[in-house]
Design an enzyme around this catalytic site. Structure first.
Site, PDB file in Angstrom:
ATOM      1  N   LYS A 111       0.850  -1.193   0.000  1.00  0.00           N
ATOM      2  CA  LYS A 111       0.000   0.000   0.000  1.00  0.00           C
ATOM      3  C   LYS A 111       0.888   1.246   0.000  1.00  0.00           C
ATOM      4  CE  LYS A 111      -3.899   1.837   2.774  1.00  0.00           C
ATOM      5  NZ  LYS A 111      -4.730   1.570   3.963  1.00  0.00           N
ATOM      6  N   SER A 192      -9.729   1.833   2.633  1.00  0.00           N
ATOM      7  CA  SER A 192      -8.522   2.470   2.115  1.00  0.00           C
ATOM      8  C   SER A 192      -7.450   1.551   1.552  1.00  0.00           C
ATOM      9  CB  SER A 192      -7.959   3.452   3.133  1.00  0.00           C
ATOM     10  OG  SER A 192      -7.073   2.865   4.014  1.00  0.00           O
ATOM     11  N   SER A 216     -10.023  -0.923   7.110  1.00  0.00           N
ATOM     12  CA  SER A 216      -9.364  -0.751   5.812  1.00  0.00           C
ATOM     13  C   SER A 216      -8.634  -1.973   5.276  1.00  0.00           C
ATOM     14  CB  SER A 216      -8.412   0.443   5.843  1.00  0.00           C
ATOM     15  OG  SER A 216      -9.166   1.617   5.666  1.00  0.00           O
TER      16      SER A 216
END
Ligand code: NAG
Ligand code: NAG
Ligand code: NAG
Length: 518
Positions: A111, A192, A216
């Protein structure tokens, strides 16, 4: 995405032949398909000499090239990845690969809030951090390299992990664009760690890392029909990860199978002097012999699973509830003991961040921890939350930037440290957790609570508790949903047993049909 096109010319038919190589020599005729291949499949193929890390990486690069304009799951590819793959191949030929373990030569997507001390940028999807220079690898990136993993690139995400504004859609960032759900493009990837989930769902990479503050990892995993582990806060180091709040932030794997996720988890857990207090505490939960021993087909046997209906399962439509009844039957058949219709005390306060105190505390903590992160960068166009706010003001002509605003940034900037209100909020969350999930689990002697999708996330978030999301089915419109096994701190071994046994009993993941886009 500046990849020389000759990499893709290398993907000749010989590779395809290699990918269809026969498993197990002459005795077995099962074929190895690179799509949906697990870490174990890939390692076997490496060992047989049917596949190299380079060929595997080239396949993923090719697929990412083809799908990313549509899915927007990857922001940057690592220009050093092929070199790392070649090194893994050399090590394997020399017989040095074994010592590194399961991730040796396996491409991992990170990420975009997880720092790598290489040529990749770490920006949380924002142009404000483009061109900044991090001092070093994050704790988890360092552990991945040590395990021999190939750093594939950075995954798109909801910009600033959803901390900039409430109006930013899930999966959108200024740098990454709008990430799309590969099953139903219009459905949204949820929360997210979006690109991490989209990419593994669409077979653009073997495995990925996400981060969770409240939902997330669990939510994008559920919505993209993959497996996500949200570890107990402190089990994995947050050092070098763009923070939201150290009270809740945790780094975990997003993969296609429980077994893959467990192998990645095993590689990234443990003490890190740069996140010393939390990881020292977290290290106590790491079982001797690691986590793979809990991949047991009969892992549901004798487990006590609490079913939360009111507020949780009850808020889903009838067809999903019906599917869950079937899942509960499956669990019973596998020896699970279901304790039905349980309630968590003060649940309305727990799931509402304005009532639990989560909102008040997080705003102040976010400002403090982001400022600390930014101040440690070697170079950066922004050094504080205020700088980021001013950057966004200045660039409000950029696509959609004005439309989405930055209301949470403004709320956070308005705070100064942990005052009486924040301390009361933190104490309240502690009480809600002790009197809520903790008391329920102890009184009913539960091994886990089960909830659909990410609806249980806030319970897990404010207590720092772990959860594992496993594919649980598809809605009529084709959008996947998940089942979340949540438990008390350090209960990963049990959660893995239950999640793995459930996955093996149901095998509900099917890859998205993206053929027309390839
Ligand atoms: C690479 O992608 C092209 C389409 O973009 C496809 O035709 C080809 O089969 C792919 N090769 C591999 C090895 O995946
Ligand atoms: C990182 O960002 C810079 C722009 O500041 C860009 O030139 C570079 O290519 C990016 N790195 C990667 C690996 O994409
Ligand atoms: C900033 O804080 C003050 C006082 O607590 C409050 O009146 C004001 O509305 C806040 N502004 C924002 C943007 O939150």
């Amino acid at each position: 995405m500046a990849l020389p096109s000759f990499f893709f010319l290398l993907l000749s038919s010989t590779l395809l032949l290699a990918l269809l190589a026969v498993v197990g020599g002459t005795t077995s005729h099962a074929t190895f398909n690179i799509d949906e291949a697990t870490i174990d499949d890939i390692q076997q193929s490496f060992r047989r000499g049917d596949l190299t890390s380079r060929a595997l990486l080239e396949h993923y690069l090719n697929r990412t090239r083809a799908l990313n304009p549509l899915l927007r799951a990857v922001i940057e590819l690592n220009p050093d990845a092929l070199r790392q793959a070649d090194r893994a191949d050399r090590e394997r030929r020399r017989g040095d690969g074994k010592r590194r373990g399961g991730l040796h030569g396996i491409p991992v997507l990170l990420k975009d809030n997880i720092a790598t001390g290489d040529r990749l940028n770490t920006t949380a999807g924002s142009f404000a951090l483009l061109g900044s220079l991090v001092p070093r690898d994050s704790g988890v990136a360092r552990k991945l390299r040590r395990a021999g993993a190939v750093i594939f690139g950075k995954a798109s995400m909801s910009e600033w992990a959803h901390c900039r504004s409430w109006h930013i859609p899930s999966g959108w960032s200024a740098r990454g664009g709008q990430g799309r759900n590969p099953y139903v493009l219009s459905a949204g990837p949820c929360d997210s760690s979006s690109g991490s989930a989209i990419a593994v769902a669409a077979n653009m990479v073997s495995v990925s890392l996400g981060t969770e503050t409240a939902g997330s990892i669990i939510c994008p995993s559920a919505r993209n029909s993959v497996v996500g582990i949200k570890p107990t806060v402190g089990l994995t180091s947050r050092a070098g990860v763009i923070p939201v709040t150290p009270r809740q932030d945790t780094i975990g794997p997003i993969c296609r199978t429980v077994s893959d996720a467990v192998q990645v988890l095993e590689a990234i857990v443990g003490f890190d002097e740069r996140d010393a207090e939390a990881t020292r505490e977290g290290s106590r939960y790491i079982p001797l012999g690691g986590y793979r021993q809990f991949l047991k087909k009969d892992g549901l046997k004798g487990k006590r699973l609490g079913v939360l209906r009111k507020v949780f399962l009850d808020s889903y439509d009838e067809s999903i509830q019906k599917t869950f009844e079937e899942h509960f039957d499956t669990m019973r058949q596998r020896g699970g003991i279901l304790i039905d219709d349980l309630e968590i005390a003060n649940v309305e306060s727990i799931i509402d961040p304005t009532r639990s105190g989560e909102f008040v505390a997080t705003a102040a903590e976010f400002k403090m921890s982001l400022n600390a992160y930014l101040s440690e960068l070697i170079e950066s166009p922004v050094r504080s939350l205020l700088d980021v706010i001013l950057f966004n003001d200045k660039h409000s002509n950029q696509e959609r930037t004005k439309e989405f605003g930055q209301d949470f940034f403004l709320v956070a900037q308005n705070r100064s440290g942990l005052g009486a209100a924040e301390r009361a909020a933190i104490a309240n969350m502690g009480r809600l957790s002790t009197e809520g999930l903790e008391r329920l689990m102890k009184e009913k002697q539960l091994d886990a609570v089960v909830t659909p999708d990410a609806i249980g996330s806030r319970v897990l978030a404010i207590g720092g508790y772990p959860g594992i999301s496993v594919p649980a089915g598809y809605r009529r419109d084709g959008v996947p949903f998940g089942i979340c096994f949540g438990g008390l701190k350090g209960s990963e071994p049990k959660l893995i047993e239950m999640a793995y046994a459930f996955e093996q009993a149901t095998k509900l993941r099917t890859p998205p049909a993206l053929k027309e886009h390839l």
